[in-house]
Design a protein around this motif. Sequence first.
Motif, PDB file in Angstrom:
ATOM      1  N   ALA A 168       0.829  -1.210   0.000  1.00  0.00           N
ATOM      2  CA  ALA A 168       0.000   0.000   0.000  1.00  0.00           C
ATOM      3  C   ALA A 168       0.863   1.260   0.000  1.00  0.00           C
ATOM      4  CB  ALA A 168      -0.928  -0.006   1.209  1.00  0.00           C
ATOM      5  N   LEU A 169       2.042   1.182   0.608  1.00  0.00           N
ATOM      6  CA  LEU A 169       2.977   2.310   0.616  1.00  0.00           C
ATOM      7  C   LEU A 169       3.740   2.448  -0.708  1.00  0.00           C
ATOM      8  CD1 LEU A 169       4.537   1.934   4.184  1.00  0.00           C
ATOM      9  CD2 LEU A 169       3.236   3.915   3.345  1.00  0.00           C
ATOM     10  N   GLY A 170       3.642   1.422  -1.557  1.00  0.00           N
ATOM     11  CA  GLY A 170       4.388   1.426  -2.809  1.00  0.00           C
ATOM     12  C   GLY A 170       5.823   0.960  -2.648  1.00  0.00           C
ATOM     13  N   ASP A 171       6.128   0.355  -1.500  1.00  0.00           N
ATOM     14  CA  ASP A 171       7.475  -0.179  -1.243  1.00  0.00           C
ATOM     15  C   ASP A 171       7.445  -1.673  -1.561  1.00  0.00           C
ATOM     16  OD1 ASP A 171       9.921  -1.041  -0.327  1.00  0.00           O
ATOM     17  OD2 ASP A 171       9.807   0.029   1.591  1.00  0.00           O
ATOM     18  N   PHE A 172       7.563  -1.975  -2.852  1.00  0.00           N
ATOM     19  CA  PHE A 172       7.379  -3.339  -3.329  1.00  0.00           C
ATOM     20  C   PHE A 172       8.553  -4.247  -2.981  1.00  0.00           C
ATOM     21  CE2 PHE A 172       4.974  -0.450  -6.105  1.00  0.00           C
ATOM     22  CZ  PHE A 172       3.695  -0.864  -5.759  1.00  0.00           C
ATOM     23  N   VAL A 173       9.756  -3.690  -2.879  1.00  0.00           N
ATOM     24  CA  VAL A 173      10.919  -4.494  -2.503  1.00  0.00           C
ATOM     25  C   VAL A 173      10.748  -4.994  -1.059  1.00  0.00           C
ATOM     26  CG1 VAL A 173      13.410  -4.428  -2.068  1.00  0.00           C
ATOM     27  CG2 VAL A 173      12.485  -3.404  -4.145  1.00  0.00           C
ATOM     28  N   SER A 174      10.339  -4.105  -0.164  1.00  0.00           N
ATOM     29  CA  SER A 174      10.137  -4.513   1.235  1.00  0.00           C
ATOM     30  C   SER A 174       8.986  -5.503   1.359  1.00  0.00           C
ATOM     31  CB  SER A 174       9.876  -3.290   2.120  1.00  0.00           C
ATOM     32  OG  SER A 174      11.028  -2.466   2.170  1.00  0.00           O
ATOM     33  N   ALA A 175       7.939  -5.303   0.578  1.00  0.00           N
ATOM     34  CA  ALA A 175       6.814  -6.246   0.589  1.00  0.00           C
ATOM     35  C   ALA A 175       7.289  -7.631   0.158  1.00  0.00           C
ATOM     36  CB  ALA A 175       5.697  -5.753  -0.322  1.00  0.00           C
ATOM     37  N   ASN A 176       8.034  -7.671  -0.931  1.00  0.00           N
ATOM     38  CA  ASN A 176       8.560  -8.940  -1.439  1.00  0.00           C
ATOM     39  C   ASN A 176       9.434  -9.625  -0.384  1.00  0.00           C
ATOM     40  OD1 ASN A 176       8.851 -10.677  -3.929  1.00  0.00           O
ATOM     41  ND2 ASN A 176      10.995 -10.255  -3.486  1.00  0.00           N
ATOM     42  N   THR A 177      10.231  -8.842   0.311  1.00  0.00           N
ATOM     43  CA  THR A 177      11.102  -9.385   1.366  1.00  0.00           C
ATOM     44  C   THR A 177      10.285 -10.046   2.473  1.00  0.00           C
ATOM     45  OG1 THR A 177      12.802  -7.744   0.889  1.00  0.00           O
ATOM     46  CG2 THR A 177      12.888  -8.769   3.054  1.00  0.00           C
ATOM     47  N   GLN A 178       9.118  -9.508   2.770  1.00  0.00           N
ATOM     48  CA  GLN A 178       8.284 -10.096   3.826  1.00  0.00           C
ATOM     49  C   GLN A 178       7.782 -11.495   3.436  1.00  0.00           C
ATOM     50  OE1 GLN A 178       7.975  -8.994   6.990  1.00  0.00           O
ATOM     51  NE2 GLN A 178       9.503  -7.569   6.205  1.00  0.00           N
ATOM     52  N   TYR A 179       7.429 -11.664   2.174  1.00  0.00           N
ATOM     53  CA  TYR A 179       7.029 -13.004   1.716  1.00  0.00           C
ATOM     54  C   TYR A 179       8.200 -13.970   1.866  1.00  0.00           C
ATOM     55  CZ  TYR A 179       2.781 -10.973  -0.257  1.00  0.00           C
ATOM     56  OH  TYR A 179       1.572 -10.339  -0.415  1.00  0.00           O
ATOM     57  N   GLU A 180       9.374 -13.512   1.460  1.00  0.00           N
ATOM     58  CA  GLU A 180      10.578 -14.335   1.584  1.00  0.00           C
ATOM     59  C   GLU A 180      10.856 -14.673   3.052  1.00  0.00           C
ATOM     60  OE1 GLU A 180      15.288 -14.082   0.298  1.00  0.00           O
ATOM     61  OE2 GLU A 180      13.887 -12.574  -0.433  1.00  0.00           O
TER      62      GLU A 180
END
Length: 147
Positions: A66-78
């Motif tokens: 939602a913040l547009g921080d897609f790298v950090s979002a992806n890291t959370q899945y990892e």
Amino acid sequence: MQNWERLTRQANRAYSNHAFSDAVELNQQALTQAEMSFDDDFYRDAESAVAAAAVSFLNIAESYTALGDFVSANTQYENAVNFLQAIIVRPDLDGEQRGLIMRTATHIRFEWELFSQSYSKHVSTQSKVLMQALSNAVSSSDTMVHH
């Protein structure tokens, strides 16, 4: 688990109010609570302990998205997958616990795949920008050191 539930409710309220940074922070606090008490909670109620951690990881990823921080979002899945992989190798798990972890990992991988299908170009672009910024920062500090 009560602290986790309280923090998660607060995070959900923050998310609903579009306070996504607050939602990330509250969900990270909830995740820390879930991780700190995980071993005790897991042997008392494996399903609740695994669900709490998984929900926290997914909520953090959603807030970063939602913040547009897609790298950090992806890291959370990892991080979520890595967290579950660290548990499943425990020698003292029974078949039911292993099945629970496998089902949860499958669910997280499914969510991650949906995220990747929607945002992989954004993740790639942001990763390149971050790497370029890091490279520039290193070059800049090297220049300062040599003067």
